[in-house]
Design an enzyme around this catalytic site. Structure first.
Site, PDB file in Angstrom:
ATOM      1  N   HIS A  15       0.465  -1.105   0.123  1.00  0.00           N
ATOM      2  CA  HIS A  15      -0.152  -0.054   0.157  1.00  0.00           C
ATOM      3  C   HIS A  15       0.462   0.762  -0.025  1.00  0.00           C
ATOM      4  O   HIS A  15       2.108   0.937   0.058  1.00  0.00           O
ATOM      5  CB  HIS A  15      -0.975   0.094   1.373  1.00  0.00           C
ATOM      6  CG  HIS A  15      -0.111   0.188   2.457  1.00  0.00           C
ATOM      7  ND1 HIS A  15       0.654   1.546   2.722  1.00  0.00           N
ATOM      8  CD2 HIS A  15       0.191  -1.099   3.035  1.00  0.00           C
ATOM      9  CE1 HIS A  15       0.448   1.116   3.734  1.00  0.00           C
ATOM     10  NE2 HIS A  15       0.862  -0.536   4.983  1.00  0.00           N
ATOM     11  N   GLU A  95      -2.182  -6.463   7.760  1.00  0.00           N
ATOM     12  CA  GLU A  95      -0.207  -6.558   8.443  1.00  0.00           C
ATOM     13  C   GLU A  95      -0.026  -7.195  10.011  1.00  0.00           C
ATOM     14  O   GLU A  95      -1.539  -7.938  10.565  1.00  0.00           O
ATOM     15  CB  GLU A  95      -0.802  -4.590   8.714  1.00  0.00           C
ATOM     16  CG  GLU A  95       0.049  -4.049   9.737  1.00  0.00           C
ATOM     17  CD  GLU A  95       2.153  -4.045   8.488  1.00  0.00           C
ATOM     18  OE1 GLU A  95       2.232  -5.360   8.778  1.00  0.00           O
ATOM     19  OE2 GLU A  95       2.306  -3.255   8.810  1.00  0.00           O
TER      20      GLU A  95
END
Length: 227
Positions: A15, A95
Site C-alpha cells: 500500500h 498487517e
C-alpha cells in the site's frame, strides 16, 4: 492445480504511504485497520498503477487484498479497472497485529526488543509474531491454489497488502530460511514485487528483495528464487 492454469505473474504491491507511516502517535486514537493513505501515498499508488498497466498490457487480473482502509484506497488509486466489489478482501493478508490502540513509546520499546530477539519469532504484547503471520499466509496460499483449478483462471494475480506480509509470502513460497528473511528489508510504500512463471512452471522473482544484512550469504535454494 493444473500446471498450465498457473497465472503468468503473481504481483505483490505494498500500500501507499499511510498516516501511521508518518506519525506513529495516530495509533493512540485510530485503529490500525482504519488508517488512511496520505496525499503522498495516493500519488505513490497512482504511479504504481501506471507501472502495472504497462506490465499487464490488457491481460486479465484477479485482485486479492488486505481489508484495511489503506489497501482499499491503494486499489482505487491504482486505477486498474477492477472495482472494489470485484476484489477478494482476505483478512489473512492483513498487517501484523501489534495491539489494539497502541502506545507509541511501548511499541518503540518492543521493536527494540524485537531487533534483539528476531523479527520472525518476537510476539508483540497483545499482538502477533512474524511466525503467526507466516502461518496465516500459508493457509491463504492453500485457498489461492484452489481458485486456479479452472480454465478461466486469470493470467495475472495481484495482491495488495503490507510490507512484512509481502516478505513472509515470499518466504513461505520459496521456502526461505528464517535467517534470510531476517536479512531482508520490507518493500517501500507503493513497491511492486513480481513472481514470474518460468518454462519449468516454477516462479522466480523478477528481482530479489533488498538485503540490509550484507554478512548473510543466501543459500543456493534462496538464490534460485530470483532470476
Amino acid at each position: 492445480m493444473a500446471l498450465e492454469n498457473r497465472p503468468s505473474r503473481i504481483i505483490l504491491v505494498r500500500h501507499g504511504e499511510s498516516e501511521g507511516n508518518v506519525d506513529d502517535t495516530v495509533y493512540e486514537t485510530v485503529p490500525d485497520h482504519a488508517l488512511s493513505l496520505t496525499d503522498r501515498g495516493i500519488r505513490q499508488a497512482a504511479a504504481t498503477g501506471q507501472r502495472l498497466r504497462d506490465l499487464l498490457d490488457g491481460e486479465s487480473v484477479m485482485v486479492y487484498a488486505s481489508p484495511y482502509i489503506r489497501s482499499k484506497q491503494t486499489i482505487e488509486a491504482l486505477d486498474l479497472g477492477v472495482g472494489l466489489d470485484d476484489v477478494r478482501f482476505e483478512p489473512r493478508l492483513r498487517e501484523q497485529d501489534w495491539a489494539n490502540f497502541q502506545d507509541p513509546a511501548d511499541v518503540a520499546a518492543q521493536k527494540a526488543r524485537r531487533d534483539e530477539y528476531g523479527h520472525f519469532y518476537y510476539r508483540f504484547t497483545q499482538g502477533e509474531s512474524g511466525s503467526d503471520v507466516y502461518d496465516r499466509v500459508s493457509t491463504f496460499l492453500e485457498s489461492m491454489f484452489r481458485n486456479f483449478e479452472t480454465h478461466s483462471a486469470p493470467r495475472n494475480l495481484l495482491i495488495v497488502t503490507h510490507g512484512l506480509t509481502m516478505r513472509l509470502f515470499c518466504m513461505r513460497w520459496f521456502h526461505w530460511s528464517v535467517e534470510y528473511f531476517e536479512a531482508l528489508r520490507n518493500p517501500a510504500n507503493g513497491a511492486v514485487v513480481v513472481l514470474e512463471l518460468q518454462a519449468d512452471f516454477r516462479y522466480r522473482l523478477a528481482r530479489p528483495f533488498n538485503q540490509w544484512d550484507r554478512d548473510y550469504v543466501p543459500s543456493a535454494r534462496e538464490r534460485s528464487s530470483w532470476r
